[in-house]
Design a protein around this motif. Structure first.
Motif, short mmCIF file in Angstrom:
data_model
loop_
_atom_site.label_atom_id
_atom_site.label_comp_id
_atom_site.label_asym_id
_atom_site.label_seq_id
_atom_site.Cartn_x
_atom_site.Cartn_y
_atom_site.Cartn_z
N HIS A 180 77.73 58.10 -6.76
CA HIS A 180 77.11 56.80 -7.06
C HIS A 180 77.01 55.85 -5.87
N GLY A 181 77.77 56.07 -4.80
CA GLY A 181 77.57 55.28 -3.59
C GLY A 181 77.94 53.82 -3.72
N ALA A 182 77.23 52.97 -3.00
CA ALA A 182 77.54 51.54 -2.92
C ALA A 182 77.23 50.84 -4.24
N PRO A 183 77.82 49.68 -4.48
CA PRO A 183 77.53 48.93 -5.71
C PRO A 183 76.05 48.57 -5.81
N VAL A 184 75.60 48.37 -7.05
CA VAL A 184 74.23 47.91 -7.29
C VAL A 184 74.18 46.40 -7.47
N HIS A 185 75.35 45.76 -7.69
CA HIS A 185 75.36 44.31 -7.91
C HIS A 185 76.77 43.79 -7.72
N VAL A 186 76.87 42.58 -7.20
CA VAL A 186 78.15 41.87 -7.04
C VAL A 186 77.97 40.47 -7.62
N GLY A 187 78.90 40.07 -8.47
CA GLY A 187 78.86 38.69 -8.97
C GLY A 187 78.39 38.57 -10.39
N SER A 188 77.53 37.62 -10.65
CA SER A 188 77.16 37.19 -11.99
C SER A 188 76.74 38.33 -12.92
N PRO A 189 77.46 38.53 -14.03
CA PRO A 189 77.04 39.56 -14.99
C PRO A 189 75.73 39.21 -15.68
N GLU A 190 75.44 37.91 -15.80
CA GLU A 190 74.20 37.50 -16.45
C GLU A 190 72.97 38.04 -15.72
N ALA A 191 73.07 38.24 -14.42
CA ALA A 191 71.94 38.76 -13.66
C ALA A 191 71.59 40.18 -14.07
N LEU A 192 72.55 40.89 -14.67
CA LEU A 192 72.30 42.24 -15.16
C LEU A 192 72.04 42.25 -16.66
N GLY A 193 71.99 41.06 -17.26
CA GLY A 193 71.78 41.00 -18.70
C GLY A 193 73.02 41.26 -19.52
N ILE A 194 74.20 41.13 -18.90
CA ILE A 194 75.47 41.35 -19.60
C ILE A 194 75.91 40.02 -20.20
N ALA A 195 75.85 39.91 -21.51
CA ALA A 195 76.11 38.64 -22.16
C ALA A 195 77.60 38.33 -22.26
N ASP A 196 78.41 39.35 -22.51
CA ASP A 196 79.84 39.13 -22.72
C ASP A 196 80.63 40.20 -21.98
N PRO A 197 81.09 39.93 -20.75
CA PRO A 197 81.83 40.93 -19.99
C PRO A 197 83.11 41.41 -20.69
N ALA A 198 83.65 40.60 -21.60
CA ALA A 198 84.87 40.99 -22.29
C ALA A 198 84.62 42.05 -23.36
N ARG A 199 83.35 42.34 -23.64
CA ARG A 199 83.00 43.33 -24.65
C ARG A 199 82.10 44.40 -24.03
N PRO A 200 82.69 45.32 -23.27
CA PRO A 200 81.86 46.36 -22.65
C PRO A 200 81.24 47.28 -23.69
N ASP A 201 80.09 47.85 -23.34
CA ASP A 201 79.42 48.80 -24.24
C ASP A 201 80.16 50.13 -24.30
N PHE A 202 80.84 50.48 -23.22
CA PHE A 202 81.62 51.72 -23.14
C PHE A 202 82.91 51.40 -22.40
N GLY A 203 83.94 52.20 -22.64
CA GLY A 203 85.19 52.03 -21.92
C GLY A 203 86.01 50.87 -22.44
N ASP A 204 86.87 50.32 -21.59
CA ASP A 204 87.81 49.28 -21.97
C ASP A 204 87.52 47.99 -21.21
N PRO A 205 87.88 46.84 -21.80
CA PRO A 205 87.84 45.61 -21.00
C PRO A 205 88.95 45.64 -19.95
N VAL A 206 88.60 45.33 -18.72
CA VAL A 206 89.57 45.32 -17.62
C VAL A 206 89.73 43.88 -17.16
N GLU A 207 90.96 43.39 -17.08
CA GLU A 207 91.23 42.00 -16.76
C GLU A 207 91.19 41.77 -15.25
#
Length: 315
Positions: A180-207
């Protein structure tokens, strides 16, 4: 230290756990298995979307083996599988021996778990390992380039990184494009359309810790989303699945294999999993192999092919 072969033996023996942190320093791979009449679409999807779908190996139809891990059995050596019928999760078996078919083609896709040890070696903390959790994964508002019947959103994995070490994380992972190489984004989750970072679509919430910023990498769950969107439940159908990035509440890693046999709809089999793939100890004949340069994209002269390896050792 747990070797890849040891890890696979534990999964085969019944261990169910996310593979993050297992056999550190070795390459891990996602697995997608589908009928031969869907194989070209999957191959084209990987070629057009190499960052979320870095193809490490493609098997012959019906084969249960991969050159990435001689002796491994793709039907049994994963932590867990999931079986879907009519679009619903029906079972989570420990193996898929009875469900395997002669027309199934397996795709092994590089996994970001492979670079976690390199991050640690560079002094970058990996919060999901510290918290003994799976990574957080999200569907995004970025579309992948379609390929035949396959299309869908980019899925990303997120790791909280101290702000002062983000550049280091980028530099370390950029050297490993086949996982997968380098990151595709750093910072604001809203820029990726992620409304609630505490509720991932897959996996676990990481603090996150104070001073951390979210860093997002393309994720091998992307083809799972594309395949499921391409194969809506209809009629009499069955599906086998074991995706590696399943939530901990479902028992850890999972792979998804979706099978649809109801005519006249085309059969659609989707197996998306994460599993540690052994790097063979016997030399350079495999597409993922030992080489004196760590974490490098290299050319193996004996194999005559370009290789991307999460390597241990020094140059």
């Amino acid at each position: 230290m747990l070797t890849p072969a040891d890890a696979r033996a534990q999964y085969r023996g019944g261990l169910i756990a996310p593979t993050s942190g297992h056999a550190p320093g070795f390459t891990q791979a996602n697995l997608v298995v589908l009928p031969r009449d869907w194989a070209y679409d999957m191959l084209l999807f990987g070629q057009r979307n190499p960052q979320p779908v870095p193809l490490l190996d493609v098997t012959d139809a019906g084969s249960t083996r991969t050159v990435l891990a001689p002796g491994a059995d793709l039907r049994t050596d994963l932590p867990k599988y999931r079986v879907w019928r009519d679009g619903e999760l029906a079972d989570e078996p420990a193996d898929v021996v009875e469900l395997w078919r002669d027309d199934l083609v397996s795709f092994l896709i590089g996994c970001s778990f492979s670079f976690e040890q390199a991050l640690l070696d560079a002094g970058v903390p990996v919060r999901n390992l510290e918290q003994e959790r799976n990574v957080s994964m999200y569907r995004t508002n970025r579309d992948c380039r379609p390929a035949g019947r396959l299309s869908g959103p980019l899925v990303v994995s997120m790791r909280p990184i101290p702000a002062a070490l983000v550049a280091t994380a980028v530099q370390v992972t950029a050297r490993m494009p086949r996982v997968h190489g380098a990151p595709v984004h750093v910072g604001s989750p809203e820029a990726l359309g992620i409304a609630d970072p505490a509720r991932p679509d897959f996996g676990d919430p990481v603090e996150a810790e104070p001073g951390d910023v979210p860093v997002y990498w393309a994720c091998g769950v992307t083809p799972q989303a594309a395949l499921m969107d391409a194969c809506p439940a209809s009629g009499d159908s069955s599906a086998l699945a074991a995706p590696r990035h399943a939530p901990r509440g479902t028992g850890g890693p999972s792979t998804m294999l979706r099978i649809e046999d109801a005519p006249p709809a085309p059969r659609c089999t989707h197996l998306d999993t994460a599993i540690t793939r052994a790097i063979p100890d016997a030399g350079h004949s495999a597409p993922v192999c030992d080489h004196p340069r760590p974490w490098a994209h290299v050319r193996d002269r004996r194999a005559g092919c370009r290789l991307s390896r999460a390597l241990r050792g020094s140059s």
